[in-house]
Design an enzyme around this catalytic site. Sequence first.
Site, PDB file in Angstrom:
ATOM      1  N   SER A 166       0.804  -1.215   0.000  1.00  0.00           N
ATOM      2  CA  SER A 166       0.000   0.000   0.000  1.00  0.00           C
ATOM      3  C   SER A 166       0.839   1.268   0.000  1.00  0.00           C
ATOM      4  CB  SER A 166      -0.954   0.000   1.200  1.00  0.00           C
ATOM      5  OG  SER A 166      -0.255  -0.244   2.401  1.00  0.00           O
ATOM      6  N   ASP A 411      -1.604   5.284  12.136  1.00  0.00           N
ATOM      7  CA  ASP A 411      -0.852   4.995  10.912  1.00  0.00           C
ATOM      8  C   ASP A 411       0.422   5.820  10.883  1.00  0.00           C
ATOM      9  OD1 ASP A 411       0.120   4.497   8.405  1.00  0.00           O
ATOM     10  OD2 ASP A 411      -1.761   4.883   7.345  1.00  0.00           O
ATOM     11  N   HIS A 414       2.188   4.908   6.336  1.00  0.00           N
ATOM     12  CA  HIS A 414       1.843   5.617   5.112  1.00  0.00           C
ATOM     13  C   HIS A 414       2.080   7.107   5.308  1.00  0.00           C
ATOM     14  CE1 HIS A 414      -0.533   1.830   5.051  1.00  0.00           C
ATOM     15  NE2 HIS A 414      -0.126   1.834   3.784  1.00  0.00           N
TER      16      HIS A 414
END
Length: 453
Positions: A166, A411, A414
């Site tokens: 991702s 997170d 990312h």
Amino acid sequence: MKLRAGGGHELLPFGKPPKVVLLVTFSFILLTLISVCHPFKYWQPINYHKASSSSPSSSTVSRVAVSDGGGSDVSVAGSVVGAAGAEAKECDIFSGEWVPNHRAPYYTNETCWAIHEHQNCMKYGRPDTGFMKWRWKPFGCELPLFNPAQFLELVRGKSLALVGDSVARNQMQSLICLLSKVEYPVDASYTSDEHFKRWKYQTYNFTLAIFTSPHLVKTKEADSDGPTHTGLFNLYLDEVDDQWSAHIDGFDYVIISAGHWFFRPLVFYENHRPVGCHFCNVPTLPDLTKFYGFRKAFRSAFAAINHRKGYKGITYLRTFAPGHFEGGLWNQGGNCLKTTPYRSNETALGGDDMELYLIQIEEFRRAEAEGRKRGLKYRLLDTTQAMLLRPDGHPSRYGHRAEEKVVLYNDCVHWCLPGPIDAWGDFLLEMLKTEGRRSREEKKLSSSGRRLG
């Protein structure tokens, strides 16, 4: 006060100058005049910032030289050549610092539709905006900011595929947003699966694709919960994932990346039988650690590329981008709350991150040497040092509305969009420009019967 001596002449404080002083003075004046008319060429040593004293410099793997902003061009040999033909300096664009850039950002979450919800930090209430206002400044030169029109001209009629997890998708979305000032692409996917998207820039006949393959090799989820409640995966380390490898023929550029999924519980298979694992809690299997699987996965991926007869493109390794969890592991309350970048002397790559990076470099070198026999090109997109310095650029808890009842960890892997990952576009564009210059020079040398060293 003026001192006087002898016959009443006004003298310098130290008296009458000896002949040797007059000679030295005359020589100095002469040299000054010569240097004005015929400037000397000065060579400045490259200031490489290494992750550690034992780590290999990225410059030894894939050197990229850039203009110093003064209208210079770049020679294929790696050194900057000035407009007047004087040799200047070469520069490792991946070694540097983050410096303020008050003109950023160049797009917003309202002007770009490609931002994934979990990286849409401004939409979901991140209170600070300073993390968007930095640019990467290499030591000893300037890295030009991304020029979308120039990028699209360079890739006109070509295609680029990103292969990985991702974070690779994060990179694709950043690139779409950076290019949005010129053109948005249309969906040209062959499947409805969001893990395998193709976008077409029709004006430029340029295709951008994502092939989601977190482990690069064939993978099967053996248990959706697993020993750490994050799943248990069987990795077939000697079998590449053909969902990407069978589809790269015809692509001009392929960017390979992987990393964070190897921290989860894994069982390693070779020759169709289990040989070991990482955090699998199976008494009969030895713990080979994630590093074993990581190395073998990249080795298999590169081997698959080198053995595809229909593939003639340039392969880029995008190196590991470290996460920034503090106060706990990613699934144990860890978070990333800093609001400014580190300086290069405030942190250093180490531990697991260093090991993963070194494995990538070693396997890259092996693949590059093998690929050269087939005429294939490999390039290093070394984002590790730049991203190590950006603990402030992650979504943290701003990947969804605070009141939403969703099970999401903070997170710190990312990157917010807009955010630090947009600098990857700066890197990629500079590498494409260098590639074009090198290609033109190779053609010139080939026509003259010589080879580029």
